[in-house]
Design a protein around this motif. Structure first.
Motif, mmCIF file in Angstrom:
data_model
loop_
_atom_site.group_PDB
_atom_site.id
_atom_site.type_symbol
_atom_site.label_atom_id
_atom_site.label_comp_id
_atom_site.label_asym_id
_atom_site.label_seq_id
_atom_site.Cartn_x
_atom_site.Cartn_y
_atom_site.Cartn_z
ATOM 1 N N LEU A 141 0.850 -1.186 0.000
ATOM 2 C CA LEU A 141 0.000 0.000 0.000
ATOM 3 C C LEU A 141 0.889 1.241 0.000
ATOM 4 N N VAL A 142 0.779 2.039 -1.061
ATOM 5 C CA VAL A 142 1.565 3.262 -1.182
ATOM 6 C C VAL A 142 0.608 4.435 -1.000
ATOM 7 N N ALA A 174 -6.085 2.783 8.500
ATOM 8 C CA ALA A 174 -7.428 2.214 8.301
ATOM 9 C C ALA A 174 -7.404 1.078 7.281
ATOM 10 N N LEU A 175 -6.725 1.295 6.161
ATOM 11 C CA LEU A 175 -6.694 0.266 5.124
ATOM 12 C C LEU A 175 -5.877 -0.943 5.567
ATOM 13 N N GLN A 176 -4.766 -0.697 6.227
ATOM 14 C CA GLN A 176 -3.944 -1.815 6.679
ATOM 15 C C GLN A 176 -4.724 -2.684 7.664
ATOM 16 N N CYS A 198 3.943 2.143 2.781
ATOM 17 C CA CYS A 198 4.972 3.177 2.700
ATOM 18 C C CYS A 198 4.309 4.453 2.190
ATOM 19 N N GLY A 199 4.936 5.596 2.487
ATOM 20 C CA GLY A 199 4.267 6.867 2.248
ATOM 21 C C GLY A 199 4.920 7.793 1.250
ATOM 22 N N VAL A 249 -0.015 -7.636 -5.238
ATOM 23 C CA VAL A 249 -0.749 -6.490 -5.791
ATOM 24 C C VAL A 249 -0.218 -5.219 -5.152
ATOM 25 N N VAL A 250 -0.142 -4.146 -5.934
ATOM 26 C CA VAL A 250 0.229 -2.828 -5.418
ATOM 27 C C VAL A 250 -0.989 -1.919 -5.435
ATOM 28 N N MET A 251 -1.271 -1.277 -4.302
ATOM 29 C CA MET A 251 -2.293 -0.219 -4.221
ATOM 30 C C MET A 251 -1.544 1.103 -4.195
ATOM 31 N N LEU A 252 -1.753 1.927 -5.205
ATOM 32 C CA LEU A 252 -0.900 3.089 -5.415
ATOM 33 C C LEU A 252 -1.693 4.389 -5.451
#
Length: 224
Positions: A5-6, A15-17, A30-31, A47-50
């Motif tokens: 999750l980026v 919240a998403l994690q 990571c931010g 999968v990448v959430m970007l």
């Protein structure tokens, strides 16, 4: 499923994690853009959430560099940029799907699982959690008994999903409480026992038993 999750918003990260972990996914966060690209290259996730608006490097540039370096991980873009032009730019840069903020968490989960299935290694997907005639549909989360969907309350489904994920192994009561009552601080700890009682009755005809192991938690056993 292993997710990267980026997202630069700490509250959205948290919240998403928490939500996706409660749904059985492993989530690394990571931010900023440079860190995201480095982690992606070092240990490619499923999968990448970007997000697109990131410090250090814009999300589209992260995606373009990842694709140019040969990273084929499916990417779901999550962003407040919801115009048609922004979506086209994201897809043209190599994204596989696009979900504008705000979004529904059930839809997010469904899209992530769909991407994971479509891009599984060699086209094969991991086996669905199952025991005896019980199985959990990876796409919908529904529980099937001999190919028929069981009529379960949402909390009963969450409990059974967690137990099916570790067939024959005890799942601690504390962990089950977190999965069945996520973020519900006003619910008493003993409430998990009520859900166990109701689910145990609904499993009576299946040949799969919900067993209590004192001091360890609960597990599923087939037969006997």
């Amino acid at each position: 499923m292993r997710l990267l999750l980026v997202e630069d918003d700490p509250s959205m990260q948290t919240a998403l994690q928490r939500t996706l972990r409660n749904r059985g996914m492993e989530v690394q966060v990571c931010g900023d853009g440079p860190t995201a690209l480095a982690r992606w290259k070092a240990a490619p996730p499923d999968v990448v959430m970007l997000d697109l608006t990131l410090p250090g490097m814009d999300g589209l540039l992260v995606l373009e560099k990842a694709r140019r370096s040969g990273l084929r991980t499916p990417v779901l873009i999550l962003t407040a940029r919801g115009t048609v032009g922004d979506r086209i730019m994201g897809l043209n840069s190599g994204a596989d799907d696009y979900l504008p903020k705000p979004f529904d968490l059930d839809e997010l989960e469904a899209r992530l699982r769909a991407l994971h299935r479509r891009h599984g290694a060699g086209g094969a997907s991991a086996p669905e959690p199952a025991m005896g005639g019980l199985r959990c549909d990876r796409e919908s989360g529904a529980i099937h008994w001999n190919d028929e969907v069981m009529e379960l309350a949402p909390r009963e489904t969450a409990l059974l999903q967690a137990l099916l994920a570790r067939p024959g192994h005890a799942v601690p009561k504390e962990r089950l409480f977190e999965l069945v009552f996520p973020g519900e601080a006003d619910v008493q700890y003993e409430a998990i026992e009520v859900v166990v009682y109701r689910l145990r009755k609904k499993l009576a005809h299946t040949g799969v038993r919900l067993v209590t192991l004192r001091g360890l938690g609960y597990l599923l056993k087939a037969g006997e």
